[in-house]
Motif scaffolding. Sequence first.
Motif, mmCIF file in Angstrom:
data_model
loop_
_atom_site.group_PDB
_atom_site.id
_atom_site.type_symbol
_atom_site.label_atom_id
_atom_site.label_comp_id
_atom_site.label_asym_id
_atom_site.label_seq_id
_atom_site.Cartn_x
_atom_site.Cartn_y
_atom_site.Cartn_z
ATOM 1 N N LEU A 15 0.829 -1.206 0.000
ATOM 2 C CA LEU A 15 0.000 0.000 0.000
ATOM 3 C C LEU A 15 0.868 1.263 0.000
ATOM 4 C CD1 LEU A 15 -2.679 -1.312 2.490
ATOM 5 C CD2 LEU A 15 -3.055 -0.793 0.064
ATOM 6 N N TYR A 16 1.971 1.227 0.739
ATOM 7 C CA TYR A 16 2.889 2.368 0.747
ATOM 8 C C TYR A 16 3.514 2.545 -0.637
ATOM 9 C CZ TYR A 16 6.231 5.750 2.555
ATOM 10 O OH TYR A 16 6.947 6.905 2.777
ATOM 11 N N ALA A 17 3.903 1.433 -1.251
ATOM 12 C CA ALA A 17 4.500 1.479 -2.597
ATOM 13 C C ALA A 17 3.508 2.030 -3.623
ATOM 14 C CB ALA A 17 4.976 0.088 -3.015
ATOM 15 N N LYS A 18 2.195 1.836 -3.373
ATOM 16 C CA LYS A 18 1.171 2.368 -4.278
ATOM 17 C C LYS A 18 0.934 3.866 -4.079
ATOM 18 C CE LYS A 18 -2.451 -0.136 -5.435
ATOM 19 N NZ LYS A 18 -3.679 -0.958 -5.362
ATOM 20 N N GLY A 19 1.587 4.459 -3.072
ATOM 21 C CA GLY A 19 1.478 5.898 -2.875
ATOM 22 C C GLY A 19 0.659 6.334 -1.675
ATOM 23 N N TYR A 20 0.123 5.394 -0.914
ATOM 24 C CA TYR A 20 -0.627 5.772 0.290
ATOM 25 C C TYR A 20 0.345 6.186 1.385
ATOM 26 C CZ TYR A 20 -4.608 3.764 -2.089
ATOM 27 O OH TYR A 20 -5.580 3.489 -3.009
ATOM 28 N N ARG A 21 0.002 7.279 2.089
ATOM 29 C CA ARG A 21 0.859 7.781 3.148
ATOM 30 C C ARG A 21 0.120 7.943 4.476
ATOM 31 N NH1 ARG A 21 3.628 6.026 -0.037
ATOM 32 N NH2 ARG A 21 5.424 6.921 -1.101
ATOM 33 N N GLY A 22 -1.196 7.921 4.436
ATOM 34 C CA GLY A 22 -1.992 8.057 5.645
ATOM 35 C C GLY A 22 -3.039 6.969 5.728
ATOM 36 N N ILE A 23 -3.239 6.450 6.952
ATOM 37 C CA ILE A 23 -4.266 5.437 7.175
ATOM 38 C C ILE A 23 -5.175 5.895 8.302
ATOM 39 C CG2 ILE A 23 -4.799 3.030 7.679
ATOM 40 C CD1 ILE A 23 -1.917 2.323 6.907
ATOM 41 N N ILE A 24 -6.471 5.868 8.015
ATOM 42 C CA ILE A 24 -7.483 6.157 9.024
ATOM 43 C C ILE A 24 -8.048 4.802 9.455
ATOM 44 C CG2 ILE A 24 -9.645 7.339 9.534
ATOM 45 C CD1 ILE A 24 -9.020 9.160 7.064
ATOM 46 N N PHE A 25 -8.044 4.559 10.758
ATOM 47 C CA PHE A 25 -8.543 3.290 11.295
ATOM 48 C C PHE A 25 -9.764 3.503 12.178
ATOM 49 C CE2 PHE A 25 -4.057 2.042 10.713
ATOM 50 C CZ PHE A 25 -4.187 0.748 10.216
ATOM 51 N N ASP A 26 -10.700 2.575 12.077
ATOM 52 C CA ASP A 26 -11.719 2.382 13.099
ATOM 53 C C ASP A 26 -11.029 1.592 14.217
ATOM 54 O OD1 ASP A 26 -14.397 2.190 14.225
ATOM 55 O OD2 ASP A 26 -14.366 0.096 13.586
ATOM 56 N N ILE A 27 -11.589 1.587 15.417
ATOM 57 C CA ILE A 27 -10.968 0.849 16.525
ATOM 58 C C ILE A 27 -11.686 -0.480 16.783
ATOM 59 C CG2 ILE A 27 -10.375 0.862 18.985
ATOM 60 C CD1 ILE A 27 -10.271 3.939 18.814
ATOM 61 N N ASP A 28 -12.934 -0.365 17.242
ATOM 62 C CA ASP A 28 -13.659 -1.538 17.722
ATOM 63 C C ASP A 28 -13.969 -2.530 16.614
ATOM 64 O OD1 ASP A 28 -13.749 -0.963 20.479
ATOM 65 O OD2 ASP A 28 -15.363 0.478 20.159
ATOM 66 N N ASN A 29 -13.526 -3.749 16.836
ATOM 67 C CA ASN A 29 -13.700 -4.888 15.937
ATOM 68 C C ASN A 29 -12.892 -4.759 14.647
ATOM 69 O OD1 ASN A 29 -14.813 -7.203 16.850
ATOM 70 N ND2 ASN A 29 -16.916 -6.605 16.458
ATOM 71 N N PHE A 46 4.038 5.572 7.427
ATOM 72 C CA PHE A 46 2.640 6.001 7.457
ATOM 73 C C PHE A 46 2.348 6.942 8.620
ATOM 74 C CE2 PHE A 46 1.765 2.021 5.044
ATOM 75 C CZ PHE A 46 0.994 2.563 4.030
ATOM 76 N N SER A 47 1.423 7.860 8.388
ATOM 77 C CA SER A 47 0.761 8.611 9.445
ATOM 78 C C SER A 47 -0.563 7.909 9.681
ATOM 79 C CB SER A 47 0.494 10.050 9.011
ATOM 80 O OG SER A 47 1.697 10.731 8.795
ATOM 81 N N CYS A 48 -1.026 7.898 10.930
ATOM 82 C CA CYS A 48 -2.273 7.196 11.248
ATOM 83 C C CYS A 48 -3.158 8.035 12.160
ATOM 84 C CB CYS A 48 -1.978 5.872 11.956
ATOM 85 S SG CYS A 48 -1.040 4.700 10.960
ATOM 86 N N VAL A 49 -4.451 7.933 11.916
ATOM 87 C CA VAL A 49 -5.460 8.573 12.763
ATOM 88 C C VAL A 49 -6.534 7.547 13.073
ATOM 89 C CG1 VAL A 49 -7.271 10.340 12.879
ATOM 90 C CG2 VAL A 49 -5.069 10.904 11.867
ATOM 91 N N LEU A 50 -6.954 7.503 14.333
ATOM 92 C CA LEU A 50 -8.091 6.688 14.735
ATOM 93 C C LEU A 50 -9.340 7.548 14.602
ATOM 94 C CD1 LEU A 50 -6.544 5.167 17.981
ATOM 95 C CD2 LEU A 50 -6.713 4.089 15.722
ATOM 96 N N LEU A 51 -10.331 7.037 13.896
ATOM 97 C CA LEU A 51 -11.573 7.772 13.668
ATOM 98 C C LEU A 51 -12.703 6.935 14.256
ATOM 99 C CD1 LEU A 51 -12.737 10.307 12.165
ATOM 100 C CD2 LEU A 51 -13.184 8.763 10.250
#
Length: 172
Positions: free
Chosen positions: A22-36, A61-66
């Motif tokens: 995914l990083y090689a495809k150009g993604y730099r940020g990931i937004i994650f849900d938490i529960d389950n 990656f940079s990451c944010v929990l949403l």
Amino acid sequence: MLQKFYPDEYEQSTYGLDYERLYAKGYRGIIFDIDNTLVPHGAPADAESIALFQRLRGIGFSCVLLSNNKEPRVKPFAEAVGALYIHKAGKPSAAGYRRAMELMGTDQESTLFVGDQLFTDVWGAKNAGIHSILTRPIDPKEEIQIVLKRYLERIVLYFYRKERSRNGGKHG
């Protein structure tokens, strides 16, 4: 009509994703849900989730929990894994996703979302114009309102899989 709920990818687990690809495809940020998505509903961060976020930072990656949960649920989890967070996000509204991208300094093309629910997580990511990855829920024990949504999700996923197989495995 159901396509607005279709994920871009559907995977077994958050922990089995090929983040290097995914990083090689150009993604730099990931937004994650938490529960389950990262842990069973209501569980604290565990060794596996903490190690995942360390790995993701190492990749770049940079990451944010949403989360639609309140801050007392989200903040301690975010602190344990070392991620930024947004609580009471109002998913599936695109506003929280846009705010997460601002926090990470990413845009629609360089951001992806990982979550376990079609009608909040995936639909919200689609509303925000970002790549969505649906994962199977970690734990089948869920609150009644989520259990009811899961029945509807099964219908959508049936048509999603049917369309995908018609398209030779390509996402519809």
